[in-house]
Motif scaffolding. Structure first.
Motif, PDB file in Angstrom:
ATOM      1  N   PRO A  17       0.831  -1.206   0.000  1.00  0.00           N
ATOM      2  CA  PRO A  17       0.000   0.000   0.000  1.00  0.00           C
ATOM      3  C   PRO A  17       0.865   1.256   0.000  1.00  0.00           C
ATOM      4  CG  PRO A  17       0.042  -0.968   2.196  1.00  0.00           C
ATOM      5  CD  PRO A  17       0.838  -1.884   1.304  1.00  0.00           C
ATOM      6  N   CYS A  18       0.222   2.401  -0.257  1.00  0.00           N
ATOM      7  CA  CYS A  18       0.920   3.685  -0.268  1.00  0.00           C
ATOM      8  C   CYS A  18       1.421   4.001   1.143  1.00  0.00           C
ATOM      9  CB  CYS A  18      -0.029   4.775  -0.751  1.00  0.00           C
ATOM     10  SG  CYS A  18       0.677   6.432  -0.629  1.00  0.00           S
ATOM     11  N   SER A  19       2.689   4.352   1.273  1.00  0.00           N
ATOM     12  CA  SER A  19       3.245   4.606   2.608  1.00  0.00           C
ATOM     13  C   SER A  19       2.853   5.979   3.129  1.00  0.00           C
ATOM     14  CB  SER A  19       4.759   4.445   2.599  1.00  0.00           C
ATOM     15  OG  SER A  19       5.310   5.111   1.501  1.00  0.00           O
ATOM     16  N   LEU A  20       2.256   6.817   2.268  1.00  0.00           N
ATOM     17  CA  LEU A  20       1.829   8.135   2.751  1.00  0.00           C
ATOM     18  C   LEU A  20       0.356   8.139   3.160  1.00  0.00           C
ATOM     19  CD1 LEU A  20       2.047  11.122   3.293  1.00  0.00           C
ATOM     20  CD2 LEU A  20       2.224  11.551   0.839  1.00  0.00           C
ATOM     21  N   CYS A  21      -0.533   7.669   2.259  1.00  0.00           N
ATOM     22  CA  CYS A  21      -1.963   7.761   2.587  1.00  0.00           C
ATOM     23  C   CYS A  21      -2.607   6.403   2.839  1.00  0.00           C
ATOM     24  CB  CYS A  21      -2.716   8.524   1.493  1.00  0.00           C
ATOM     25  SG  CYS A  21      -2.986   7.556  -0.003  1.00  0.00           S
ATOM     26  N   GLY A  22      -1.873   5.325   2.602  1.00  0.00           N
ATOM     27  CA  GLY A  22      -2.405   3.994   2.907  1.00  0.00           C
ATOM     28  C   GLY A  22      -3.256   3.376   1.806  1.00  0.00           C
TER      29      GLY A  22
ATOM     30  N   TRP B  15       1.099   4.896  -9.442  1.00  0.00           N
ATOM     31  CA  TRP B  15       0.815   6.254  -8.996  1.00  0.00           C
ATOM     32  C   TRP B  15      -0.387   6.194  -8.054  1.00  0.00           C
ATOM     33  CZ3 TRP B  15      -3.907   8.662 -10.415  1.00  0.00           C
ATOM     34  CH2 TRP B  15      -4.029   9.989 -10.021  1.00  0.00           C
ATOM     35  N   CYS B  16      -0.248   6.809  -6.865  1.00  0.00           N
ATOM     36  CA  CYS B  16      -1.337   6.772  -5.882  1.00  0.00           C
ATOM     37  C   CYS B  16      -2.335   7.879  -6.188  1.00  0.00           C
ATOM     38  CB  CYS B  16      -0.772   6.942  -4.470  1.00  0.00           C
ATOM     39  SG  CYS B  16      -2.073   6.959  -3.221  1.00  0.00           S
ATOM     40  N   ASP B  17      -3.594   7.501  -6.412  1.00  0.00           N
ATOM     41  CA  ASP B  17      -4.610   8.512  -6.730  1.00  0.00           C
ATOM     42  C   ASP B  17      -5.054   9.281  -5.480  1.00  0.00           C
ATOM     43  OD1 ASP B  17      -5.862   6.341  -5.624  1.00  0.00           O
ATOM     44  OD2 ASP B  17      -7.395   6.135  -7.171  1.00  0.00           O
ATOM     45  N   GLY B  18      -4.668   8.784  -4.294  1.00  0.00           N
ATOM     46  CA  GLY B  18      -5.030   9.495  -3.074  1.00  0.00           C
ATOM     47  C   GLY B  18      -4.111  10.668  -2.774  1.00  0.00           C
ATOM     48  N   CYS B  19      -2.823  10.519  -3.087  1.00  0.00           N
ATOM     49  CA  CYS B  19      -1.875  11.548  -2.647  1.00  0.00           C
ATOM     50  C   CYS B  19      -0.819  11.919  -3.678  1.00  0.00           C
ATOM     51  CB  CYS B  19      -1.197  11.099  -1.356  1.00  0.00           C
ATOM     52  SG  CYS B  19      -0.019   9.762  -1.587  1.00  0.00           S
ATOM     53  N   GLY B  20      -0.654  11.121  -4.752  1.00  0.00           N
ATOM     54  CA  GLY B  20       0.327  11.460  -5.774  1.00  0.00           C
ATOM     55  C   GLY B  20       1.703  10.847  -5.563  1.00  0.00           C
TER      56      GLY B  20
HETATM   57 ZN    ZN Z   1      -1.092   7.700  -1.324  1.00  0.00          ZN
END
Ligand code: ZN
Length: 398
Positions: free
Chosen positions: A4-9, A35-40
Motif C-alpha cells: 500500500p501507499c506509505s503516505l496515505c495507505g 501512482w497513488c490517486d489518493g496523494c500522488g
Molecule cells: Zn497515497
C-alpha cells in the motif's frame, strides 16, 4: 509483493509499469510502479522483496566508486562543500551525527571536518570497509531496521541522503529517526524530486527506488511522521544527473496534509516521461535488430540495471546468440543475469572478428568503448546505443 501507499495507505491508483527484469545475482524479479490517486506518491508495486533488495545491496554495493579508487566524483565533492557550508549556517551547534546509508563515508568525513562527531550505518560490507579505510569513519554494517543503540542514546543530526526512496517503510524509518533525535535535534533528508520530467534520466524508475516523492508528498510524509520542515522543502531542478530536493526538519506534532491537488501533476509528469522512455527503448531495439547478427556470439557489456531493462525491453536475447555479460566489477563475476553468466573483461576474446559486444550503459558508454577498442588486436564489432544521441560518431562501430 504488493504494497500500500506509505503516505496515505491507499492500495488503489494507476499502474504505470509492470515488468519482469533479470537482475544480476537475483534471478527474475517482478516489479512495477504505481501512482497513488489518493496523494500522488509513486511507489514500486509490486515491489522486489526486501530480502532480495538487501541481498543486492550487500553483494553489489553500487556506491563504492569502483572507477575512481573509491573517491567520489568532482561534482559530488563540490556539492558536498556547498551542503556542509549551508548546514553550518543553519545549525551553528555541532554535536553527534548519524548518517543512515553512509555509503563510501565521504559525506561523514566532510561533516566530521566541519565539527560533527559522526557515525554511519550501511548494509554493504564493501561500503563500510571503504568508509573506514579511506576516511577512518566509524560505521555499523547493518540495515536501518536492525540498527541498535544503547538505551538513552541520541543524535543531534540524523542525515538521510538518497536513502528514504530506497526503504520499504519510509514512514516507519522517519518515525525511527524522530526517536533517535535528542532535544533540539534535526533531521536532514535529500531525495530525488519528482518534478521536471524532461530531466529524469533513462531508467528513472528502477529496482532500488521504492518511492518517488514530489515536494508535496515528501513534506506530507514528514508531517505525518511528526516533523516540521524549516523553510519548506527546497528543490534543485538543475542538480547534476536529475532534480533533487532537501528538507531540514525538527520534531513537531504529527498532522495529515491534504494532497489531492499535487496528485494529478505527478501522474502527468510520469506519463510524459514514460512515453519518452518507451520511444527511446524502441529506438534501441531497432538499432540492435540492425547491428547485432543472429548467429554469431554476442556479449553484453555491463551487468547493471540498464542491462536488466535492455533484456526485458528489447528482443536482443530472442534474436541474437547472447553468450554472456561482461562487467569490470569483481563482485559480479560468476553471477548470472537471467541465464547469462557474468564474466571479467579479461575473459573476452577481443581478437575474434565474429564477436559482437553491445555496450549496455548510458552514463559510461564512452569510457567502456575506449576500454574495448584500445585492447591490442581488437577485431570485435562494438555496438554503442547512445553514440548518436549527442555523442560523436555513428551508433555502430567499426
Ligand atoms: Zn497515497
Amino acid at each position: 509483493m504488493s504494497r500500500p501507499c506509505s503516505l496515505c495507505g491507499a492500495t488503489s491508483g494507476r499502474r504505470l509499469v509492470e515488468e519482469r527484469w533479470p537482475v544480476v545475482g537475483l534471478g527474475e524479479v517482478d516489479l512495477g510502479f504505481r501512482w497513488c490517486d489518493g496523494c500522488g506518491l509513486v511507489r514500486q508495486d509490486p515491489a522486489a522483496p526486501q530480502e532480495t533488495l538487501l541481498r543486492y545491496y550487500t553483494l553489489f554495493s553500487n556506491y563504492t566508486n569502483p572507477g575512481r579508487s573509491g573517491r567520489p566524483s568532482p561534482h559530488k565533492q563540490r556539492g558536498m562543500t556547498a551542503l556542509v557550508d549551508a548546514l553550518a549556517s543553519q545549525l551553528p551547534r555541532r554535536g553527534r551525527c548519524l548518517q543512515v546509508g553512509s555509503s563510501d563515508g565521504y559525506t561523514l568525513s566532510r561533516l566530521r571536518d566541519a565539527g560533527w562527531d559522526v557515525h554511519g550505518i550501511d548494509p554493504s560490507p564493501a561500503a563500510c570497509d571503504l568508509a573506514n579505510r579511506l576516511y577512518g569513519v566509524p560505521t555499523t554494517c547493518c540495515s536501518f531496521e536492525t540498527f541498535r543503540t544503547a538505551p538513552g542514546d541520541s543524535f543531534d543530526l540524523v542525515f538521510l541522503s538518497h536513502v528514504l526512496e530506497h526503504l520499504a517503510d519510509p514512514a516507519g524509518a522517519l518515525a525511527r529517526c524522530r526517536r533517535l533525535l535528542g532535544p533540539d535535534g534535526h533531521l536532514f533528508v535529500e531525495v530525488p524530486a519528482l518534478v521536471d520530467p524532461d530531466r529524469w534520466p533513462p531508467g528513472y524508475f528502477s529496482l532500488e527506488h521504492l518511492s518517488y516523492f514530489a515536494p508535496e508528498t515528501l513534506e506530507g510524509l514528514l508531517r505525518k511522521t511528526g516533523f516540521a520542515v524549516e523553510g519548506g522543502v527546497r528543490v534543485w531542478a538543475d542538480a547534476p544527473l536529475y532534480p533533487i530536493m532537501r528538507a531540514l526538519c525538527v520534531p513537531a506534532t504529527a498532522d495529515r496534509p491534504d494532497l489531492a491537488g499535487a496528485a494529478r501533476r505527478t501522474l502527468d509528469d510520469c506519463l510524459a516521461y514514460l512515453s519518452r522512455e518507451r520511444r527511446q527503448w524502441q529506438r534501441v531495439d531497432r538499432l540492435l535488430a540492425r547491428a547485432v547478427p543472429a548467429h554469431t556470439p554476442t556479449l553484453v557489456w555491463g551487468a547493471g540495471i540498464h542491462t536488466s531493462q535492455l533484456l526485458a525491453r528489447t528482443g536482443l536475447a530472442r534474436r541474437a546468440r547472447v553468450e554472456g555479460i561482461v562487467d569490470s566489477d569483481p563482485q559480479k563475476w560468476g553471477q548470472r543475469v537471467g541465464p547469462h553468466p557474468v564474466v571479467s573483461p579479461d575473459r573476452v576474446d577481443y581478437a575474434d572478428p565474429r564477436l559482437t559486444i553491445v555496450i549496455s550503459t548510458r552514463a559510461s558508454e564512452d569510457e567502456v568503448y575506449r576500454t574495448i577498442v584500445e585492447r591490442p588486436a581488437c577485431k570485435a564489432r562494438v555496438v554503442r546505443l547512445y553514440a548518436d544521441q549527442g555523442g560523436p560518431g555513428e551508433g555502430v562501430d567499426p
